[in-house]
Scaffold this active site. Sequence first.
Site, mmCIF file in Angstrom:
data_model
loop_
_atom_site.group_PDB
_atom_site.id
_atom_site.type_symbol
_atom_site.label_atom_id
_atom_site.label_comp_id
_atom_site.label_asym_id
_atom_site.label_seq_id
_atom_site.Cartn_x
_atom_site.Cartn_y
_atom_site.Cartn_z
ATOM 1 N N GLU A 1 4.778 -3.599 12.284
ATOM 2 C CA GLU A 1 3.749 -2.579 12.030
ATOM 3 C C GLU A 1 2.591 -3.313 11.385
ATOM 4 O O GLU A 1 2.651 -3.656 10.203
ATOM 5 C CB GLU A 1 4.283 -1.491 11.073
ATOM 6 C CG GLU A 1 5.443 -0.679 11.617
ATOM 7 C CD GLU A 1 5.030 0.337 12.666
ATOM 8 O OE1 GLU A 1 3.821 0.475 12.924
ATOM 9 O OE2 GLU A 1 5.929 0.967 13.238
ATOM 10 N N ASN B 1 0.804 -1.239 0.000
ATOM 11 C CA ASN B 1 0.000 0.000 0.000
ATOM 12 C C ASN B 1 0.832 1.282 0.000
ATOM 13 O O ASN B 1 0.351 2.326 -0.430
ATOM 14 C CB ASN B 1 -1.042 -0.021 1.127
ATOM 15 C CG ASN B 1 -0.442 -0.131 2.499
ATOM 16 O OD1 ASN B 1 0.738 -0.427 2.642
ATOM 17 N ND2 ASN B 1 -1.242 0.104 3.509
ATOM 18 N N CYS C 1 -3.247 1.374 6.867
ATOM 19 C CA CYS C 1 -3.437 0.792 8.202
ATOM 20 C C CYS C 1 -3.998 1.819 9.177
ATOM 21 O O CYS C 1 -4.534 1.449 10.210
ATOM 22 C CB CYS C 1 -2.117 0.259 8.708
ATOM 23 S SG CYS C 1 -0.830 1.490 8.564
ATOM 24 N N GLU D 1 8.417 3.406 14.284
ATOM 25 C CA GLU D 1 9.197 3.835 13.120
ATOM 26 C C GLU D 1 9.123 5.343 13.008
ATOM 27 O O GLU D 1 8.148 5.962 13.444
ATOM 28 C CB GLU D 1 8.645 3.169 11.858
ATOM 29 C CG GLU D 1 8.860 1.672 11.881
ATOM 30 C CD GLU D 1 8.581 0.996 10.544
ATOM 31 O OE1 GLU D 1 7.671 1.437 9.827
ATOM 32 O OE2 GLU D 1 9.292 0.020 10.231
HETATM 33 P P1 NAP Z 1 0.536 -9.064 4.058
HETATM 34 O O1 NAP Z 1 -0.270 -9.987 3.286
HETATM 35 O O2 NAP Z 1 0.839 -9.401 5.466
HETATM 36 O O3 NAP Z 1 1.895 -8.827 3.248
HETATM 37 C C1 NAP Z 1 2.905 -7.983 3.720
HETATM 38 C C2 NAP Z 1 4.241 -8.499 3.256
HETATM 39 O O4 NAP Z 1 4.476 -9.773 3.844
HETATM 40 C C3 NAP Z 1 4.313 -8.712 1.753
HETATM 41 O O5 NAP Z 1 5.610 -8.406 1.305
HETATM 42 C C4 NAP Z 1 4.033 -10.190 1.622
HETATM 43 O O6 NAP Z 1 4.581 -10.756 0.449
HETATM 44 C C5 NAP Z 1 4.773 -10.713 2.826
HETATM 45 N N1 NAP Z 1 4.366 -12.032 3.270
HETATM 46 C C6 NAP Z 1 3.189 -12.655 3.106
HETATM 47 N N2 NAP Z 1 3.233 -13.886 3.677
HETATM 48 C C7 NAP Z 1 4.469 -14.021 4.211
HETATM 49 C C8 NAP Z 1 5.137 -15.055 4.923
HETATM 50 N N3 NAP Z 1 4.528 -16.221 5.233
HETATM 51 N N4 NAP Z 1 6.414 -14.857 5.307
HETATM 52 C C9 NAP Z 1 7.038 -13.707 5.011
HETATM 53 N N5 NAP Z 1 6.467 -12.694 4.335
HETATM 54 C C10 NAP Z 1 5.196 -12.851 3.949
HETATM 55 O O7 NAP Z 1 -0.109 -7.618 4.117
HETATM 56 P P2 NAP Z 1 -0.606 -6.742 2.882
HETATM 57 O O8 NAP Z 1 -1.909 -7.255 2.452
HETATM 58 O O9 NAP Z 1 0.459 -6.612 1.873
HETATM 59 O O10 NAP Z 1 -0.769 -5.319 3.573
HETATM 60 C C11 NAP Z 1 -1.936 -4.915 4.188
HETATM 61 C C12 NAP Z 1 -1.797 -5.030 5.684
HETATM 62 O O11 NAP Z 1 -0.659 -4.285 6.123
HETATM 63 C C13 NAP Z 1 -2.986 -4.427 6.401
HETATM 64 O O12 NAP Z 1 -3.361 -5.238 7.470
HETATM 65 C C14 NAP Z 1 -2.438 -3.095 6.928
HETATM 66 O O13 NAP Z 1 -3.106 -2.616 8.057
HETATM 67 C C15 NAP Z 1 -1.020 -3.447 7.212
HETATM 68 N N6 NAP Z 1 -0.183 -2.247 7.213
HETATM 69 C C16 NAP Z 1 0.289 -1.812 8.415
HETATM 70 C C17 NAP Z 1 1.050 -0.663 8.469
HETATM 71 C C18 NAP Z 1 1.574 -0.163 9.772
HETATM 72 O O14 NAP Z 1 2.461 0.686 9.749
HETATM 73 N N7 NAP Z 1 1.092 -0.636 10.915
HETATM 74 C C19 NAP Z 1 1.335 0.050 7.291
HETATM 75 C C20 NAP Z 1 0.831 -0.425 6.087
HETATM 76 C C21 NAP Z 1 0.074 -1.592 6.066
HETATM 77 P P3 NAP Z 1 3.760 -10.858 -0.913
HETATM 78 O O15 NAP Z 1 3.016 -9.571 -1.077
HETATM 79 O O16 NAP Z 1 4.822 -11.029 -1.915
HETATM 80 O O17 NAP Z 1 2.852 -12.021 -0.744
#
Ligand code: NAP
Length: 522
Positions: free
Chosen positions: A291, A193, A325, A499
């Site tokens: 995060e 995102n 998020c 962060e």
């Molecule tokens: P995600 O599915 O958890 O993916 C995040 C990252 O983790 C991607 O690079 C993904 O790779 C990787 N990943 C997935 N499965 C993994 C595994 N088993 N081992 C290691 N890495 C793995 O999250 P998203 O859908 O991309 O992002 C949305 C989420 O992020 C929302 O819940 C949002 O709230 C949260 N977010 C939090 C913050 C914060 O600062 N708190 C900021 C932004 C977003 P691939 O994409 O290559 O599968």
Amino acid sequence: MSIAFAAMRRSSYTICTTWTATFHLRKMSAESLAAVTRLKDSGFIKTQGLVGGKWVDAEDGKTLKVENPATGDLICTVPYMGQKETSQAISSAYETFQSWKKLSGAERSKHLRKWYDLLTAHKEELAQLVTLEQGKPMKEALGEITYGADFVEFYAEEAKRVYGDLLPSPLTDRRLLVLKQPVGVVGAITPWNFPLAMITRKIGPALACGCTVVVKPSELTPLTALAAAELALQAGIPPGAFNVVMGNASEIGDTLLASPQVRKITFTGSTAVGKKLMAGAAETVKKVSLELGGNAPCIVFDDAELDVAVKGALAAKFRNSGQTCVCANRILVQEGIYEKFANAFADAVQQLQVGNGLTEGVAQGPLINEAAVQKVESFIRDATNKGAKVLIGGKRHSLGMTFYEPTVLGNTNTEMLISREEVFGPVAPLLRFKTEEEAIHMANDTNAGLAAYVFTNDISRSWRVTEALEYGLVGVNEGLVSTVVAPFGGYKQSGLGREGSKYGIDEYLELKYVCLGNMKSA
Ligand code: NAP
């Protein structure tokens, strides 16, 4: 995003017939084609991973498609990497760490400053790349590049200010010191995102204090990460200090977790994946920063200034089409202002222009993929089945693809999925409350604790409520609060660590206590 939804992502991998990744320009819409051609010609679309300063393909030649969510166009392919490439990247980061950590903070600062200058000089190209692969409107993409580059500038400055301590000794023949030293190789896993800012927020401080990094961007948005890495190389950040691998997420993640050379995992993404990484890091007892997901309440009290509340809630909810998020997930409105707020808010939402982010004036891009749209649909279905009323929107946009109408739901309650989980889409549920106590209870009744927003004109109430909220960030009469100078991070299951700001660099440092004993007095 839940693991189930993550499994429905749009990516797929193919075996490339040549070892060079390919561009697919023929079927593209005119707008995308022009942008991709321009970026390709100016070298901003990198189609290989970066390991030890070398641009490389996957060893087995597998590739991953990168598509434009606004059009479905295939932009290009990148390598689909796994254990082997990640291990090579770790080795290279480990080797480079031995020399990078020995530079003075001032020397590292110069490289980071140059990188910042390059990111800023090329903000248009980088923003176009963000819009192409992620979908957000150009204006927001430009904002992200500025925000992302700011972390590099800020930590270029902080590199010179990693102070230790001299402790007052209880014994006169001793001198007690605390040194701060870089933790080592960092594995950084980031979401789609914010394809630039989530990376620079991690590796800005990591590189500044002498760590080296292996970054794994989301498979959905690797191109911005690769372009930023190219600019880092141009800035003189040594080969091996900043590596980028992408592809098989769990294999890359497991390799980072298993390696004793990786001393820190920093992750931004879903709570489900964050928990897995935290558990995996236990095996080698790595430092961990997380995060994770939010479920932000936006509380509008009767005494709020209506215009300020509407504008703030709009910004807090609809930025990046609701895919951040810190997006307001639940809008809690006190009963005395509920009707007025609901009408004014729905009017404002109706003005949001939906379309391809490359088009001038567009305020809402597409959702990242079909799974995201299906999640939004299921949450709306659940809410309406339980009595919620669609005030505006509520269906897929006529533009097709993954465009969704900005939506406001009235009469929602705490039993509905949409108030309990992060919708991560352009849907604003309005929940009615009577008293301040009730609002605080509703706001805190969740496992998440990232961002919260409060709209009130009563200064005492703003303090009372802020102090009672179990959240890492609170916006009072403000819907956009993120800035490089403030700590970003969550309470409860929204994460660990912070962060940005002066606090962010501590996540990449070890403390070493030194005792100088038997000091002779004159
Ligand atoms: P995600 O599915 O958890 O993916 C995040 C990252 O983790 C991607 O690079 C993904 O790779 C990787 N990943 C997935 N499965 C993994 C595994 N088993 N081992 C290691 N890495 C793995 O999250 P998203 O859908 O991309 O992002 C949305 C989420 O992020 C929302 O819940 C949002 O709230 C949260 N977010 C939090 C913050 C914060 O600062 N708190 C900021 C932004 C977003 P691939 O994409 O290559 O599968």
